[in-house]
Scaffold this motif. Structure first.
Motif, PDB file in Angstrom:
ATOM      1  N   ASN A 151     -95.889   0.212  -0.502  1.00  0.00           N
ATOM      2  CA  ASN A 151     -95.489   0.760   0.793  1.00  0.00           C
ATOM      3  C   ASN A 151     -94.122  -0.250   0.666  1.00  0.00           C
ATOM      4  O   ASN A 151     -94.069  -1.534   1.533  1.00  0.00           O
ATOM      5  CB  ASN A 151     -96.103   1.525   1.397  1.00  0.00           C
ATOM      6  CG  ASN A 151     -95.263   2.314   2.649  1.00  0.00           C
ATOM      7  OD1 ASN A 151     -94.558   1.744   3.162  1.00  0.00           O
ATOM      8  ND2 ASN A 151     -95.926   3.062   2.843  1.00  0.00           N
ATOM      9  N   MET A 152     -92.711   0.224   1.119  1.00  0.00           N
ATOM     10  CA  MET A 152     -91.532  -0.551   1.112  1.00  0.00           C
ATOM     11  C   MET A 152     -90.629   0.578   1.973  1.00  0.00           C
ATOM     12  O   MET A 152     -90.108   0.896   2.046  1.00  0.00           O
ATOM     13  CB  MET A 152     -91.126  -0.641  -0.103  1.00  0.00           C
ATOM     14  CG  MET A 152     -91.482  -2.434  -1.238  1.00  0.00           C
ATOM     15  SD  MET A 152     -91.566  -3.764  -0.172  1.00  0.00           S
ATOM     16  CE  MET A 152     -90.017  -3.887   0.021  1.00  0.00           C
ATOM     17  N   GLY A 153     -91.477   0.887   2.875  1.00  0.00           N
ATOM     18  CA  GLY A 153     -90.851   2.051   4.343  1.00  0.00           C
ATOM     19  C   GLY A 153     -91.289   3.568   2.937  1.00  0.00           C
ATOM     20  O   GLY A 153     -91.210   4.141   4.042  1.00  0.00           O
ATOM     21  N   ASN A 154     -91.911   3.722   2.697  1.00  0.00           N
ATOM     22  CA  ASN A 154     -91.924   4.715   1.542  1.00  0.00           C
ATOM     23  C   ASN A 154     -93.731   4.339   0.683  1.00  0.00           C
ATOM     24  O   ASN A 154     -93.217   3.494  -0.205  1.00  0.00           O
ATOM     25  CB  ASN A 154     -91.112   5.724   0.842  1.00  0.00           C
ATOM     26  CG  ASN A 154     -89.308   5.837   1.279  1.00  0.00           C
ATOM     27  OD1 ASN A 154     -89.474   6.079   2.173  1.00  0.00           O
ATOM     28  ND2 ASN A 154     -88.526   5.136   0.711  1.00  0.00           N
ATOM     29  N   PRO A 155     -94.129   5.610   0.291  1.00  0.00           N
ATOM     30  CA  PRO A 155     -95.069   5.382  -1.062  1.00  0.00           C
ATOM     31  C   PRO A 155     -94.594   5.303  -2.155  1.00  0.00           C
ATOM     32  O   PRO A 155     -93.589   5.769  -2.315  1.00  0.00           O
ATOM     33  CB  PRO A 155     -96.213   6.446  -1.075  1.00  0.00           C
ATOM     34  CG  PRO A 155     -95.227   7.653   0.763  1.00  0.00           C
ATOM     35  CD  PRO A 155     -93.822   6.931   1.094  1.00  0.00           C
ATOM     36  N   HIS A 156     -95.028   4.060  -3.111  1.00  0.00           N
ATOM     37  CA  HIS A 156     -94.068   3.957  -4.227  1.00  0.00           C
ATOM     38  C   HIS A 156     -95.627   3.569  -5.140  1.00  0.00           C
ATOM     39  O   HIS A 156     -96.264   3.038  -4.804  1.00  0.00           O
ATOM     40  CB  HIS A 156     -93.281   2.668  -4.517  1.00  0.00           C
ATOM     41  CG  HIS A 156     -91.865   2.631  -3.223  1.00  0.00           C
ATOM     42  ND1 HIS A 156     -90.933   3.550  -4.657  1.00  0.00           N
ATOM     43  CD2 HIS A 156     -91.283   3.230  -2.789  1.00  0.00           C
ATOM     44  CE1 HIS A 156     -90.217   3.301  -3.243  1.00  0.00           C
ATOM     45  NE2 HIS A 156     -90.098   3.101  -2.482  1.00  0.00           N
ATOM     46  N   ALA A 157     -95.232   3.734  -6.311  1.00  0.00           N
ATOM     47  CA  ALA A 157     -96.245   4.253  -7.596  1.00  0.00           C
ATOM     48  C   ALA A 157     -95.839   3.058  -8.283  1.00  0.00           C
ATOM     49  O   ALA A 157     -95.159   4.225  -8.696  1.00  0.00           O
ATOM     50  CB  ALA A 157     -97.350   4.934  -7.897  1.00  0.00           C
ATOM     51  N   VAL A 158     -96.183   2.167  -8.562  1.00  0.00           N
ATOM     52  CA  VAL A 158     -95.507   1.904  -9.967  1.00  0.00           C
ATOM     53  C   VAL A 158     -96.096   1.282 -11.535  1.00  0.00           C
ATOM     54  O   VAL A 158     -97.419   0.462 -10.988  1.00  0.00           O
ATOM     55  CB  VAL A 158     -94.558  -0.041  -9.811  1.00  0.00           C
ATOM     56  CG1 VAL A 158     -94.222  -0.500 -10.968  1.00  0.00           C
ATOM     57  CG2 VAL A 158     -93.902  -0.136  -8.501  1.00  0.00           C
ATOM     58  N   PHE A 159     -95.412   1.593 -12.323  1.00  0.00           N
ATOM     59  CA  PHE A 159     -96.012   1.632 -13.854  1.00  0.00           C
ATOM     60  C   PHE A 159     -95.580   0.993 -14.293  1.00  0.00           C
ATOM     61  O   PHE A 159     -94.409   0.573 -14.761  1.00  0.00           O
ATOM     62  CB  PHE A 159     -96.687   3.058 -14.506  1.00  0.00           C
ATOM     63  CG  PHE A 159     -97.260   4.215 -13.846  1.00  0.00           C
ATOM     64  CD1 PHE A 159     -98.124   4.457 -14.625  1.00  0.00           C
ATOM     65  CD2 PHE A 159     -96.608   4.704 -12.755  1.00  0.00           C
ATOM     66  CE1 PHE A 159     -98.777   5.520 -13.604  1.00  0.00           C
ATOM     67  CE2 PHE A 159     -97.510   5.830 -11.994  1.00  0.00           C
ATOM     68  CZ  PHE A 159     -98.669   5.716 -12.583  1.00  0.00           C
ATOM     69  N   VAL A 160     -96.268  -0.041 -14.888  1.00  0.00           N
ATOM     70  CA  VAL A 160     -95.625  -1.291 -16.286  1.00  0.00           C
ATOM     71  C   VAL A 160     -95.748  -0.795 -17.326  1.00  0.00           C
ATOM     72  O   VAL A 160     -97.220  -1.004 -17.659  1.00  0.00           O
ATOM     73  CB  VAL A 160     -96.250  -2.619 -15.544  1.00  0.00           C
ATOM     74  CG1 VAL A 160     -95.646  -3.389 -15.920  1.00  0.00           C
ATOM     75  CG2 VAL A 160     -96.508  -3.106 -13.410  1.00  0.00           C
ATOM     76  N   VAL A 161     -94.885  -0.851 -18.181  1.00  0.00           N
ATOM     77  CA  VAL A 161     -95.497  -0.277 -19.442  1.00  0.00           C
ATOM     78  C   VAL A 161     -94.275  -1.225 -20.108  1.00  0.00           C
ATOM     79  O   VAL A 161     -93.473  -1.918 -19.897  1.00  0.00           O
ATOM     80  CB  VAL A 161     -94.041   1.418 -19.438  1.00  0.00           C
ATOM     81  CG1 VAL A 161     -94.981   2.039 -18.388  1.00  0.00           C
ATOM     82  CG2 VAL A 161     -93.058   1.493 -18.736  1.00  0.00           C
TER      83      VAL A 161
END
Length: 277
Positions: A151-161
């Motif tokens: 969470n950086m102020g909003n929820p984030h999902a990060v996919f490292v590809v």
């Protein structure tokens, strides 16, 4: 007849309409936001930014997505607000109150640097649907690694590809944004490491769609890459709209640096004003 003045700005093509409630306070209706966000029948923007008075800081700022939902933070828009206030006051250090907390922006040679605050990594702070490790969210999608959530102020999902250009971000984004693992929906980022000081990023933003740049998304990707040991503490992110520089020491706030550009100023006609919607 009522008209509403506005300023159109962008950070690397991530575009905003800024409304100054210090001059013209009024209600903000989600249906009206989505109406003026329409790029064919309205003005068009990724986010609406509402700037108001604050008794202790330079301004109080709220961010609304194009679908009318409210967002806790927007890094590119924060830089734009900082530039707007700088042009009013001449100040090179700006303090803004947001739902994310107090964000401080400093003018430098690359535009504006903003301390976006420390990441939240506890599952219930992101939030996720149930207790699990943020760095290995049990979301199994064919062809994708498990995401890193933050969470950086909003929820984030990060996919490292490994090969970002082979990912259909626009096609996969709507389903992933609304996955049951994310009870408040999530911004979906796909990042590819180029070397230890550079990366390529694309983000499907919650309530907006695929954008040319996402400041909080770059912050989230920075956290994910540092935590995974894939980059050092200073990284240049290549986004569709340009470059952002991110710095993070692994403990304190994530610092984002980039430009803030003025497109034009105008007025929303009486036909499109809030009272007419």
């Amino acid at each position: 007849m009522t008209t509403v003045p506005f300023t159109k700005m962008h950070g690397l093509g991530n575009d905003f309409v800024l409304l100054d409630e210090r001059q013209m306070p009024g209600p903000i209706d989600p249906a009206w936001i989505s109406q003026i966000a329409d790029r064919h029948r309205g003005i068009g923007f990724d986010q609406l930014v509402v700037v108001d008075e604050d008794p202790e800081l330079d301004a109080h700022v709220r961010f609304f997505n194009a679908d009318g939902s409210e967002s806790g933070a927007c890094g590119n828009a924060t830089r734009c607000v900082a530039r707007m206030i700088h042009e009013e006051t001449g100040k090179n250090e700006i303090g803004l109150r947001t739902a994310r907390g107090i964000l401080r922006a400093v003018r430098d040679g690359m535009g504006w640097s903003v301390d976006m605050g420390a990441p939240k990594l506890a599952w219930d702070q992101i939030p996720l649907a149930h207790d699990c490790a943020a760095e290995d969210v049990p979301l199994d999608i064919a062809g994708l690694p498990r995401p890193f959530a933050v969470n950086m102020g909003n929820p984030h999902a990060v996919f490292v590809v490994d090969h970002l250009e082979s990912i259909d971000v626009a096609g996969m984004g709507p389903t992933l944004e609304r996955h049951a693992m994310f009870p408040e929906r999530a911004n979906i980022g796909f990042v590819q490491v180029l070397d230890r000081s550079s990366a390529r990023l694309r983000v499907f933003e919650r309530g907006v769609g695929l954008t040319l740049a996402c400041g909080s998304g770059a912050c989230a990707a920075m956290v994910a890459l540092v935590k995974k040991g894939l980059v050092d503490g200073r990284v240049r992110f290549q986004l569709d709209g340009g470059e952002l520089q991110l710095e993070w020491d692994g403990m304190n706030g994530v610092v984002m640096t980039g430009p803030a550009s003025l497109a034009y100023r105008g007025v929303i006609s009486s036909e499109m004003a809030p009272s007419a919607s």
